[in-house]
Design a protein around this motif. Sequence first.
Motif, PDB file in Angstrom:
ATOM      1  N   ALA A  18       0.830  -1.203   0.000  1.00  0.00           N
ATOM      2  CA  ALA A  18       0.000   0.000   0.000  1.00  0.00           C
ATOM      3  C   ALA A  18       0.866   1.257   0.000  1.00  0.00           C
ATOM      4  O   ALA A  18       0.557   2.235  -0.689  1.00  0.00           O
ATOM      5  N   ILE A  19       1.950   1.245   0.760  1.00  0.00           N
ATOM      6  CA  ILE A  19       2.842   2.407   0.788  1.00  0.00           C
ATOM      7  C   ILE A  19       3.520   2.577  -0.568  1.00  0.00           C
ATOM      8  O   ILE A  19       3.671   3.705  -1.068  1.00  0.00           O
ATOM      9  N   ALA A  20       3.926   1.464  -1.200  1.00  0.00           N
ATOM     10  CA  ALA A  20       4.514   1.556  -2.541  1.00  0.00           C
ATOM     11  C   ALA A  20       3.506   2.134  -3.531  1.00  0.00           C
ATOM     12  O   ALA A  20       3.849   2.970  -4.379  1.00  0.00           O
ATOM     13  N   GLY A  21       2.242   1.693  -3.430  1.00  0.00           N
ATOM     14  CA  GLY A  21       1.207   2.240  -4.295  1.00  0.00           C
ATOM     15  C   GLY A  21       0.994   3.726  -4.065  1.00  0.00           C
ATOM     16  O   GLY A  21       0.773   4.498  -5.008  1.00  0.00           O
ATOM     17  N   LEU A  22       1.066   4.158  -2.794  1.00  0.00           N
ATOM     18  CA  LEU A  22       0.959   5.580  -2.468  1.00  0.00           C
ATOM     19  C   LEU A  22       2.057   6.383  -3.145  1.00  0.00           C
ATOM     20  O   LEU A  22       1.815   7.493  -3.661  1.00  0.00           O
ATOM     21  N   VAL A  23       3.274   5.846  -3.164  1.00  0.00           N
ATOM     22  CA  VAL A  23       4.382   6.534  -3.827  1.00  0.00           C
ATOM     23  C   VAL A  23       4.090   6.698  -5.319  1.00  0.00           C
ATOM     24  O   VAL A  23       4.377   7.739  -5.917  1.00  0.00           O
TER      25      VAL A  23
END
Length: 350
Positions: free
Chosen positions: A247-252
């Motif tokens: 999810a954090i990678a997707g946010l980036v």
Amino acid sequence: MAAHGTMRAVLPWVITLLWIAAIILALLLFVGAPLGEALSGFWQGAFGGRRHAYLMATLSRTALITGMAISVMLSFRAGLFNIGGEGQLVAGGLAAALTAILLPGPPLLVLVAAILAAMLAGALWALLAGVLQLYMGVPLLVGSLLLNYPVRYLASYAVAHPFRDVPSGMVQSHLVPQETWLAYFPGTRLDIGILFTLAATAFALVYSYWTVHGYHTRLNGLSADFARTVGLPVRRLTLQTLAISGAIAGLVGAIAVFGIHHRYIDGMLVQPLYAWTGIIAVLLVGMVPWAVPLSGFFFAAVQTGAAGMERAAGVPKEIALVIQAVIILFVASRVSGALSSKEGRGDGHA
């Protein structure tokens, strides 16, 4: 006695850093660059410019590298070698762009929906790697790496054919609505996407040090067998951790779409090596959460500074990749040395 022990611990790092500096100096001499101009160009390229424009570029790149570093740190600390951040990043960026282009509605609602779609896409892509490991026996290291490729090619197809901005002549999607673009800080060209990265860093700190779930994942990282023995739900921890990491990678990916490019461009998240640089940044600081932003800033400065050296002294900017490779060797040597030391102590006790 304590001072002597500290010296023994610090001395190998100092020696290795001197070796890195010597290798970088040798590279500059090898390409025939005037040393003074090269160093001045590096400094200006990383921190200078009119109204510190290059510093803003460094901070913008820092936001993406640090975000990916936080993503991988959470999985690494749990003993999960998720190196599929690149695929999760691409999944998030593509989902964000397509959601913003296709979803009608108020701009703020569209932006929020697109960011949530990006996080969901990244989480699902990371979960797929976890499912492959837990239920099909595919090692996470292998599965997460291989999953980078299909999503990259899927994204390339999407922006080359059904969602391509044909009049632009480029392999890219249409622009997302201008009202959804992330605002710049007043008087700068730095968008507020860096605040999302700071929020992710704060979350990682709280999660790692002050939550029961973070403690359990850390325990699983230290010894999965022990975690199972004391009754921790290892499978559930694995999937939850991978989902958070993805999810954090997707946010980036969403930050890159709405803050920098304002569309999805083929290769925009792959060619700068954000995910792989994030892995190096995390390993360089030994997966210490508070130090990750500093490491991210360092690598961003290396990359933008290398571009400055090319402009000022004709030094190929690819030298930044060589510098990163030297740092990888540095990290690998320190990790290898630490592991060998532990094994030696274990054999001695046996």
